[in-house]
Scaffold this motif. Structure first.
Motif, PDB file in Angstrom:
ATOM      1  N   HIS A 118      87.615   7.812  -7.392  1.00  0.00           N
ATOM      2  CA  HIS A 118      87.597   8.887  -6.395  1.00  0.00           C
ATOM      3  C   HIS A 118      88.936   8.966  -5.651  1.00  0.00           C
ATOM      4  CE1 HIS A 118      87.083   5.811  -3.342  1.00  0.00           C
ATOM      5  NE2 HIS A 118      85.905   5.431  -3.817  1.00  0.00           N
ATOM      6  N   ARG A 119      89.010   9.849  -4.662  1.00  0.00           N
ATOM      7  CA  ARG A 119      90.285  10.097  -3.974  1.00  0.00           C
ATOM      8  C   ARG A 119      90.855   8.840  -3.304  1.00  0.00           C
ATOM      9  NH1 ARG A 119      88.636  15.146  -0.489  1.00  0.00           N
ATOM     10  NH2 ARG A 119      90.363  14.371   0.764  1.00  0.00           N
ATOM     11  N   GLY A 120      89.970   7.963  -2.809  1.00  0.00           N
ATOM     12  CA  GLY A 120      90.431   6.701  -2.230  1.00  0.00           C
ATOM     13  C   GLY A 120      91.046   5.796  -3.286  1.00  0.00           C
ATOM     14  N   HIS A 121      90.370   5.692  -4.440  1.00  0.00           N
ATOM     15  CA  HIS A 121      90.901   4.893  -5.557  1.00  0.00           C
ATOM     16  C   HIS A 121      92.215   5.472  -6.056  1.00  0.00           C
ATOM     17  CE1 HIS A 121      86.414   3.925  -6.507  1.00  0.00           C
ATOM     18  NE2 HIS A 121      86.918   3.016  -5.688  1.00  0.00           N
ATOM     19  N   VAL A 174      98.687  -4.124  -5.686  1.00  0.00           N
ATOM     20  CA  VAL A 174      98.283  -3.034  -4.793  1.00  0.00           C
ATOM     21  C   VAL A 174      96.763  -2.998  -4.758  1.00  0.00           C
ATOM     22  CG1 VAL A 174      98.445  -0.553  -4.320  1.00  0.00           C
ATOM     23  CG2 VAL A 174     100.335  -1.715  -5.470  1.00  0.00           C
ATOM     24  N   THR A 175      96.214  -2.889  -3.555  1.00  0.00           N
ATOM     25  CA  THR A 175      94.760  -2.801  -3.435  1.00  0.00           C
ATOM     26  C   THR A 175      94.396  -2.074  -2.139  1.00  0.00           C
ATOM     27  OG1 THR A 175      92.708  -4.067  -3.640  1.00  0.00           O
ATOM     28  CG2 THR A 175      94.440  -5.056  -2.292  1.00  0.00           C
ATOM     29  N   GLY A 176      93.126  -1.701  -2.026  1.00  0.00           N
ATOM     30  CA  GLY A 176      92.655  -1.038  -0.812  1.00  0.00           C
ATOM     31  C   GLY A 176      92.401  -2.048   0.293  1.00  0.00           C
ATOM     32  N   GLN A 182     100.958  -4.565  -1.452  1.00  0.00           N
ATOM     33  CA  GLN A 182     100.798  -3.289  -0.748  1.00  0.00           C
ATOM     34  C   GLN A 182      99.311  -3.018  -0.533  1.00  0.00           C
ATOM     35  OE1 GLN A 182     102.950  -0.015  -2.445  1.00  0.00           O
ATOM     36  NE2 GLN A 182     102.038   1.496  -1.071  1.00  0.00           N
ATOM     37  N   ILE A 183      98.941  -2.891   0.734  1.00  0.00           N
ATOM     38  CA  ILE A 183      97.544  -2.623   1.086  1.00  0.00           C
ATOM     39  C   ILE A 183      97.435  -1.150   1.476  1.00  0.00           C
ATOM     40  CG2 ILE A 183      95.607  -3.286   2.558  1.00  0.00           C
ATOM     41  CD1 ILE A 183      96.743  -5.569   0.731  1.00  0.00           C
ATOM     42  N   VAL A 184      96.595  -0.416   0.763  1.00  0.00           N
ATOM     43  CA  VAL A 184      96.472   1.029   0.972  1.00  0.00           C
ATOM     44  C   VAL A 184      95.290   1.315   1.902  1.00  0.00           C
ATOM     45  CG1 VAL A 184      96.109   3.253  -0.198  1.00  0.00           C
ATOM     46  CG2 VAL A 184      97.472   1.457  -1.304  1.00  0.00           C
ATOM     47  N   LYS A 185      95.534   2.135   2.913  1.00  0.00           N
ATOM     48  CA  LYS A 185      94.485   2.500   3.867  1.00  0.00           C
ATOM     49  C   LYS A 185      93.383   3.297   3.182  1.00  0.00           C
ATOM     50  CE  LYS A 185      96.482   2.504   8.484  1.00  0.00           C
ATOM     51  NZ  LYS A 185      95.673   1.345   8.807  1.00  0.00           N
ATOM     52  N   LEU A 186      92.162   3.159   3.684  1.00  0.00           N
ATOM     53  CA  LEU A 186      91.026   3.881   3.112  1.00  0.00           C
ATOM     54  C   LEU A 186      91.165   5.374   3.390  1.00  0.00           C
ATOM     55  CD1 LEU A 186      88.163   1.449   4.219  1.00  0.00           C
ATOM     56  CD2 LEU A 186      89.225   1.604   1.970  1.00  0.00           C
ATOM     57  N   GLU A 187      90.815   6.173   2.410  1.00  0.00           N
ATOM     58  CA  GLU A 187      90.855   7.637   2.570  1.00  0.00           C
ATOM     59  C   GLU A 187      89.596   8.086   3.311  1.00  0.00           C
ATOM     60  OE1 GLU A 187      92.953  10.328   1.030  1.00  0.00           O
ATOM     61  OE2 GLU A 187      94.382   8.673   1.031  1.00  0.00           O
ATOM     62  N   LYS A 188      89.792   9.009   4.259  1.00  0.00           N
ATOM     63  CA  LYS A 188      88.636   9.515   5.009  1.00  0.00           C
ATOM     64  C   LYS A 188      88.494  11.013   4.818  1.00  0.00           C
ATOM     65  CE  LYS A 188      88.703   5.839   8.410  1.00  0.00           C
ATOM     66  NZ  LYS A 188      88.924   5.418   9.786  1.00  0.00           N
ATOM     67  N   ALA A 189      87.264  11.492   4.887  1.00  0.00           N
ATOM     68  CA  ALA A 189      86.990  12.930   4.813  1.00  0.00           C
ATOM     69  C   ALA A 189      85.624  13.190   5.426  1.00  0.00           C
ATOM     70  CB  ALA A 189      86.998  13.401   3.358  1.00  0.00           C
ATOM     71  N   GLU A 190      85.508  14.319   6.099  1.00  0.00           N
ATOM     72  CA  GLU A 190      84.240  14.735   6.713  1.00  0.00           C
ATOM     73  C   GLU A 190      83.603  13.618   7.535  1.00  0.00           C
ATOM     74  OE1 GLU A 190      81.612  17.048   4.384  1.00  0.00           O
ATOM     75  OE2 GLU A 190      83.224  18.274   3.560  1.00  0.00           O
ATOM     76  N   GLY A 191      84.417  13.009   8.374  1.00  0.00           N
ATOM     77  CA  GLY A 191      83.894  12.049   9.348  1.00  0.00           C
ATOM     78  C   GLY A 191      83.539  10.675   8.813  1.00  0.00           C
ATOM     79  N   GLY A 192      84.038  10.314   7.642  1.00  0.00           N
ATOM     80  CA  GLY A 192      83.741   8.979   7.132  1.00  0.00           C
ATOM     81  C   GLY A 192      84.661   8.592   5.996  1.00  0.00           C
ATOM     82  N   VAL A 193      84.591   7.313   5.631  1.00  0.00           N
ATOM     83  CA  VAL A 193      85.411   6.790   4.531  1.00  0.00           C
ATOM     84  C   VAL A 193      84.855   7.304   3.200  1.00  0.00           C
ATOM     85  CG1 VAL A 193      86.010   4.651   3.292  1.00  0.00           C
ATOM     86  CG2 VAL A 193      86.123   4.722   5.791  1.00  0.00           C
ATOM     87  N   ILE A 194      85.755   7.691   2.309  1.00  0.00           N
ATOM     88  CA  ILE A 194      85.332   8.073   0.949  1.00  0.00           C
ATOM     89  C   ILE A 194      85.039   6.791   0.182  1.00  0.00           C
ATOM     90  CG2 ILE A 194      86.055   9.122  -1.238  1.00  0.00           C
ATOM     91  CD1 ILE A 194      87.816  11.040   0.380  1.00  0.00           C
ATOM     92  N   SER A 195      83.806   6.649  -0.286  1.00  0.00           N
ATOM     93  CA  SER A 195      83.434   5.438  -1.032  1.00  0.00           C
ATOM     94  C   SER A 195      82.512   5.822  -2.181  1.00  0.00           C
ATOM     95  CB  SER A 195      82.712   4.447  -0.114  1.00  0.00           C
ATOM     96  OG  SER A 195      81.424   4.948   0.224  1.00  0.00           O
ATOM     97  N   SER A 196      82.433   4.933  -3.175  1.00  0.00           N
ATOM     98  CA  SER A 196      81.534   5.165  -4.314  1.00  0.00           C
ATOM     99  C   SER A 196      80.087   5.262  -3.835  1.00  0.00           C
ATOM    100  CB  SER A 196      81.666   4.033  -5.334  1.00  0.00           C
ATOM    101  OG  SER A 196      83.007   3.897  -5.743  1.00  0.00           O
ATOM    102  N   THR A 197      79.736   4.448  -2.848  1.00  0.00           N
ATOM    103  CA  THR A 197      78.362   4.442  -2.303  1.00  0.00           C
ATOM    104  C   THR A 197      78.032   5.793  -1.689  1.00  0.00           C
ATOM    105  OG1 THR A 197      78.586   2.088  -1.847  1.00  0.00           O
ATOM    106  CG2 THR A 197      76.804   3.233  -0.718  1.00  0.00           C
ATOM    107  N   ARG A 198      78.980   6.333  -0.931  1.00  0.00           N
ATOM    108  CA  ARG A 198      78.761   7.627  -0.272  1.00  0.00           C
ATOM    109  C   ARG A 198      78.629   8.747  -1.311  1.00  0.00           C
ATOM    110  NH1 ARG A 198      82.964  10.430   3.985  1.00  0.00           N
ATOM    111  NH2 ARG A 198      81.541  11.989   4.827  1.00  0.00           N
ATOM    112  N   TYR A 206      84.065  17.049  -4.188  1.00  0.00           N
ATOM    113  CA  TYR A 206      85.149  17.083  -3.194  1.00  0.00           C
ATOM    114  C   TYR A 206      85.684  15.666  -2.950  1.00  0.00           C
ATOM    115  CZ  TYR A 206      87.367  17.528   1.414  1.00  0.00           C
ATOM    116  OH  TYR A 206      88.241  17.459   2.471  1.00  0.00           O
ATOM    117  N   PHE A 207      84.790  14.694  -2.816  1.00  0.00           N
ATOM    118  CA  PHE A 207      85.209  13.308  -2.584  1.00  0.00           C
ATOM    119  C   PHE A 207      85.865  12.697  -3.828  1.00  0.00           C
ATOM    120  CE2 PHE A 207      81.546  12.884   0.705  1.00  0.00           C
ATOM    121  CZ  PHE A 207      82.346  13.415   1.694  1.00  0.00           C
ATOM    122  N   LEU A 208      85.367  13.091  -4.996  1.00  0.00           N
ATOM    123  CA  LEU A 208      85.934  12.572  -6.255  1.00  0.00           C
ATOM    124  C   LEU A 208      87.308  13.173  -6.554  1.00  0.00           C
ATOM    125  CD1 LEU A 208      82.771  12.674  -8.545  1.00  0.00           C
ATOM    126  CD2 LEU A 208      84.090  10.610  -8.032  1.00  0.00           C
ATOM    127  N   GLY A 209      87.517  14.406  -6.084  1.00  0.00           N
ATOM    128  CA  GLY A 209      88.760  15.103  -6.409  1.00  0.00           C
ATOM    129  C   GLY A 209      88.639  15.880  -7.719  1.00  0.00           C
TER     130      GLY A 209
END
Length: 334
Positions: free
Chosen positions: A54-57, A146-148, A176-192, A207-210
C-alpha cells in the motif's frame, strides 16, 4: 527477478522455493545470505511484510530504491511468507491482500532486482533481537537498511526501528526510518485496508492501496443460473484461500482475461433469492461472449453499488441487475 527463500526461517537464502520444514530443506545448498548477495556490489535492504504494498509500504520501498541509487547499490526487498502470526498461532486466519507472487511482481515493477523471502519458523521468531541484528551485520555487502517506523523484530517484538538505528550507528550501515503514511485521520495499514474490504468499502481500500484492490483466481462452474435463468452469463471466481474477499453486495468491477480488461458487475454472497447456502463471487462481464474456463482471471474492485438482498421473484431480480449494470457503467465510465 530472482526471489530466494530462506528455508528454515534464518536470514539466509537459497535458490529453491522449498517451504520451511519440507523435505527439500533437509540438506541441500544453504549458503548464508552474505554468500548469495553480490560480494562486489553493495546492497540496501527494505524490510517488511508488505501485505498489499500500500501507499505506506510504497514510501519505504521508494526510499530504499533512492538510497540504493545514491550508494550505487542493489536494492533488495526482504519480506516474509507465511505471515509470522500464523506460525506462532496456527489457528489464526489472516486474510491477505496479495499472494506471494503478486507481491514479488509489484516489487519487480517498482525496480527491485531481487526479493528475499524469509519463511519464519518458531525458532526464528523466538530468537532475540540482538541475534537477528548480528545475522544482519554478517552481510559484508550491506550498506543500508530502510524500514517503516513501526518495524519490530526479535522475540516478543523486543527490537524496533530505534534499536536497529543505534546498533548500526558505528558499523558503516546507513539506516533510514520512514514515517508512517496517514490519510483520512489515521495511519494507512494493511489491517485498516483489510477492514475496508471486508466491510465492502473497496473504493476507500483502493485509495489507501494507491490502486484498485485486485483478486486473481480460477473460474469455476457455479450454479449456471446466470445464463440459464436470468439471461446474464456469469463467471464464478474461486479466489486463492487466505484472500480478503469484499463483504456481501454488488460491485462495479473490472475483469482481466488473457491480458485484456472488460467492465463488469460482480455479486458477492449467497444469492438469497435462490436460497443458496454457499457464498460465491459471480461476475457478469459486459459485451463478452467467450469460453473462459481455465483462463487466468483477475478482478479489480472499484466501488460498491448496493447490498445483496432477496427479491420476491426472478423478474424483479432481473430488473435490478439491469439497474446494477447501468450504475456500474456510470462508475466505470463506459
Amino acid at each position: 527477478h530472482p526471489a530466494h527463500r530462506s528455508a528454515d526461517g534464518g536470514f539466509h537464502r537459497e535458490g529453491s522455493r522449498a517451504e520451511a520444514g519440507s523435505d527439500d530443506d533437509a540438506g541441500g545448498d544453504r549458503r548464508q545470505a552474505e554468500d548469495q548477495l553480490p560480494e562486489k556490489r553493495p546492497v540496501v535492504l527494505a524490510f517488511g511484510f508488505f501485505d498489499g504494498v500500500h501507499r505506506g509500504h510504497q514510501a519505504v520501498l521508494q526510499a530504499c530504491l533512492q538510497l540504493a541509487r545514491e550508494k550505487k547499490a542493489m536494492p533488495v526487498a526482504v519480506t516474509f511468507y507465511p505471515h509470522p502470526l500464523t506460525v506462532l498461532l496456527p489457528s489464526a486466519s489472516i486474510q491477505l491482500l496479495l499472494s506471494e507472487s503478486e507481491k514479488e511482481e509489484l516489487f519487480k515493477q517498482m525496480g527491485f532486482e531481487t526479493t528475499v523471502v524469509i519463511s519464519p519458523t518458531e525458532e526464528f521468531l523466538g530468537q532475540s533481537a540482538g541475534r537477528f541484528l548480528q545475522s544482519l551485520s554478517r552481510i559484508t555487502s550491506l550498506c543500508g537498511i530502510v524500514t517503516g517506523e513501526n518495524f519490530t523484530f526479535g522475540k516478543n517484538a523486543e527490537g524496533n526501528a530505534e534499536l536497529l538505528n543505534s546498533y548500526f550507528l558505528d558499523k558503516g550501515v546507513f539506516i533510514q526510518i520512514v514515517k508512517l503514511e496517514k490519510a483520512e485521520g489515521g495511519v494507512i495499514s494493511s489491517t485498516r485496508i483489510r477492514k475496508c474490504i471486508l466491510q465492502g468499502d473497496v473504493k476507500k481500500a483502493g485509495y489507501f492501496l494507491g490502486r484498485p484492490y485486485r483478486i486473481c483466481g480460477d473460474i469455476i462452474h457455479g450454479f449456471r443460473r446466470g445464463t440459464e435463468v436470468l439471461g446474464f452469463p456469469t463467471a464464478n471466481l474461486k479466489p486463492e484461500r487466505e484472500r480478503a474477499v469484499p463483504g456481501d453486495g454488488v460491485y462495479a468491477t473490472r475483469a482481466f482475461i488473457r491480458g485484456r480488461q472488460y467492465p463488469s458487475v460482480t455479486n458477492v454472497g449467497t444469492n438469497p433469492t435462490f436460497g443458496n447456502k454457499e457464498r460465491s463471487i459471480e461476475t457478469f462481464i459486459f459485451s463478452f461472449d467467450e469460453k473462459i474456463y481455465d483462463a487466468p482471471f483477475a478482478l479489480e474492485w472499484i466501488e460498491k453499488i448496493r447490498e445483496e438482498k432477496q427479491f420476491p421473484d426472478i423478474e424483479a431480480l432481473r430488473r435490478q441487475i439491469e439497474e446494477d449494470i447501468k450504475r456500474a457503467k456510470q462508475i466505470l465510465e463506459v
